[in-house]
Scaffold this motif. Structure first.
Motif, PDB file in Angstrom:
ATOM      1  N   GLU A   1       0.818  -1.208   0.000  1.00 51.51           N
ATOM      2  CA  GLU A   1       0.000   0.000   0.000  1.00 51.51           C
ATOM      3  C   GLU A   1       0.857   1.265   0.000  1.00 51.51           C
ATOM      4  O   GLU A   1       0.497   2.266  -0.626  1.00 51.51           O
ATOM      5  N   THR A   2       1.985   1.211   0.674  1.00 50.21           N
ATOM      6  CA  THR A   2       2.916   2.338   0.629  1.00 50.21           C
ATOM      7  C   THR A   2       3.426   2.532  -0.795  1.00 50.21           C
ATOM      8  O   THR A   2       3.573   3.672  -1.271  1.00 50.21           O
TER       9      THR A   2
ATOM     10  N   ILE B   1       0.786   4.298  -2.921  1.00 48.62           N
ATOM     11  CA  ILE B   1       0.758   5.739  -2.662  1.00 48.62           C
ATOM     12  C   ILE B   1       1.891   6.430  -3.404  1.00 48.62           C
ATOM     13  O   ILE B   1       1.687   7.462  -4.060  1.00 48.62           O
TER      14      ILE B   1
ATOM     15  N   GLN C   1       1.610   9.309  -6.241  1.00 53.16           N
ATOM     16  CA  GLN C   1       2.278  10.590  -6.033  1.00 53.16           C
ATOM     17  C   GLN C   1       3.249  10.908  -7.157  1.00 53.16           C
ATOM     18  O   GLN C   1       3.353  12.058  -7.600  1.00 53.16           O
TER      19      GLN C   1
ATOM     20  N   ILE D   1      -5.460   8.541  -2.567  1.00 46.00           N
ATOM     21  CA  ILE D   1      -4.268   8.517  -1.717  1.00 46.00           C
ATOM     22  C   ILE D   1      -4.667   8.702  -0.258  1.00 46.00           C
ATOM     23  O   ILE D   1      -4.184   7.988   0.631  1.00 46.00           O
ATOM     24  N   ASP D   2      -5.563   9.635  -0.008  1.00 49.34           N
ATOM     25  CA  ASP D   2      -6.020   9.895   1.351  1.00 49.34           C
ATOM     26  C   ASP D   2      -6.704   8.657   1.945  1.00 49.34           C
ATOM     27  O   ASP D   2      -6.475   8.304   3.101  1.00 49.34           O
TER      28      ASP D   2
ATOM     29  N   GLN E   1      -4.117   6.063   2.809  1.00 54.20           N
ATOM     30  CA  GLN E   1      -3.378   6.466   4.001  1.00 54.20           C
ATOM     31  C   GLN E   1      -4.171   6.167   5.274  1.00 54.20           C
ATOM     32  O   GLN E   1      -3.598   5.770   6.294  1.00 54.20           O
TER      33      GLN E   1
ATOM     34  N   LEU F   1      -3.999   2.467   5.784  1.00 58.16           N
ATOM     35  CA  LEU F   1      -2.642   2.149   6.252  1.00 58.16           C
ATOM     36  C   LEU F   1      -2.478   2.455   7.734  1.00 58.16           C
ATOM     37  O   LEU F   1      -1.829   1.707   8.465  1.00 58.16           O
ATOM     38  N   LEU F   2      -3.061   3.562   8.166  1.00 59.78           N
ATOM     39  CA  LEU F   2      -2.990   3.919   9.582  1.00 59.78           C
ATOM     40  C   LEU F   2      -3.596   2.808  10.435  1.00 59.78           C
ATOM     41  O   LEU F   2      -3.017   2.396  11.449  1.00 59.78           O
TER      42      LEU F   2
ATOM     43  N   ASP G   1       0.503  11.046  11.865  1.00 58.55           N
ATOM     44  CA  ASP G   1      -0.144  10.714  10.598  1.00 58.55           C
ATOM     45  C   ASP G   1      -1.657  10.885  10.707  1.00 58.55           C
ATOM     46  O   ASP G   1      -2.311  11.304   9.743  1.00 58.55           O
TER      47      ASP G   1
ATOM     48  N   GLN H   1      -2.505  14.540  10.283  1.00 57.99           N
ATOM     49  CA  GLN H   1      -2.483  14.977   8.888  1.00 57.99           C
ATOM     50  C   GLN H   1      -3.781  14.599   8.197  1.00 57.99           C
ATOM     51  O   GLN H   1      -4.360  15.384   7.427  1.00 57.99           O
ATOM     52  N   LEU H   2      -4.273  13.390   8.469  1.00 57.70           N
ATOM     53  CA  LEU H   2      -5.556  12.965   7.904  1.00 57.70           C
ATOM     54  C   LEU H   2      -6.685  13.860   8.402  1.00 57.70           C
ATOM     55  O   LEU H   2      -7.590  14.215   7.643  1.00 57.70           O
TER      56      LEU H   2
END
Length: 235
Positions: free
Chosen positions: A18-19, A22, A26, A46-47, A50, A53-54, A70, A73-74
């Motif tokens: 998953e990283t 992203i 990007q 992407i959001d 993320q 992923l968190l 993280d 940021q979300l």
């Protein structure tokens, strides 16, 4: 490991894949390889990745301190990607996690303002807003955007003496089956690596708000025990 469904190897591979997705998105954005009318959709994707992923990183046992930045940021990006037609679960989990991470009233206001802006009426969201924005712990009253399983939480808040017992019942009998119409239901059975963890963040948030002795819930499936105890309550 916090998750009991998949093993460490699975989450290591999932997080790596998953990283990579992203980074791929990007790179395409940076290299102007995305059509202008698709840029917003790609950024929103992407959001979403993320966020998943968190949760996967939490499932895998990563230190909560590493997840907090993280998450913030979300949270800051929510106004860019959430509107009245967006997923209810996204807002519910973000509010619950904001309470578990004990974000400031100002930061929680980002979520509260969105719910007000789009007139999203829901008893559980309003309960969280009243707690975080006004410091009040009221009864769960009003209508739920989705009745079952969330309507089971009404009795938990109303009956504090039996709250832990009822919360345990909610987690063991109602929470998972109550989400059978969600896209992530039974996703751990998929051939692809799609599963990132099953967690009832709203159950954890309610336990924290009510200041419950949740020692009996520590090993109950779907309950984010260490997140509940990550920070003390504050407004």
């Amino acid at each position: 490991m916090r998750d009991t469904v998949m093993n460490e190897k699975y989450f290591r591979e999932y997080i790596l894949e998953e990283t990579g997705r992203i980074k791929n998105f990007q790179n395409k954005l940076e290299n102007n390889e995305v059509r202008e009318d698709r840029i917003y959709s790609v950024k929103r994707k992407i959001d979403a990745i993320q966020f998943e992923l968190l949760i996967a990183r939490y499932s895998s046992g990563e230190d909560i301190e590493k997840l907090e930045n993280d998450f913030m940021q979300l949270l800051n990006d929510m106004p860019l990607y959430w509107n009245g037609n967006s997923g209810y679960i996204d807002m519910l989990w973000m509010m619950a996690l904001a309470i578990l991470f004990d974000v400031s009233r100002e930061k929680f206001g980002i979520l509260s303002d969105l719910v007000t802006q789009y007139n999203r009426k829901d008893a559980l969201l309003e309960f969280f807003v009243n707690y975080k924005m006004h410091g009040s712990i009221e009864q769960l009253e009003g209508d739920y955007s989705f009745g079952f399983p969330y309507d089971k939480l009404t009795d938990i808040v109303a009956n504090r003496e039996k709250a832990v017992e009822k919360l345990k019942e909610y987690l063991e009998k109602y929470w998972y089956v109550g989400h059978k119409n969600m896209g992530w239901y039974d996703i751990h059975k998929a051939k692809e690596k799609l599963y990132y963890g099953y967690w009832s963040f709203e159950a954890g948030a309610i336990a924290k708000i009510l200041n419950l002795d949740d020692s009996n819930l520590k090993d109950v499936p779907y309950y984010p025990y260490d997140l509940v105890h990550y920070k003390s309550n504050s407004m």
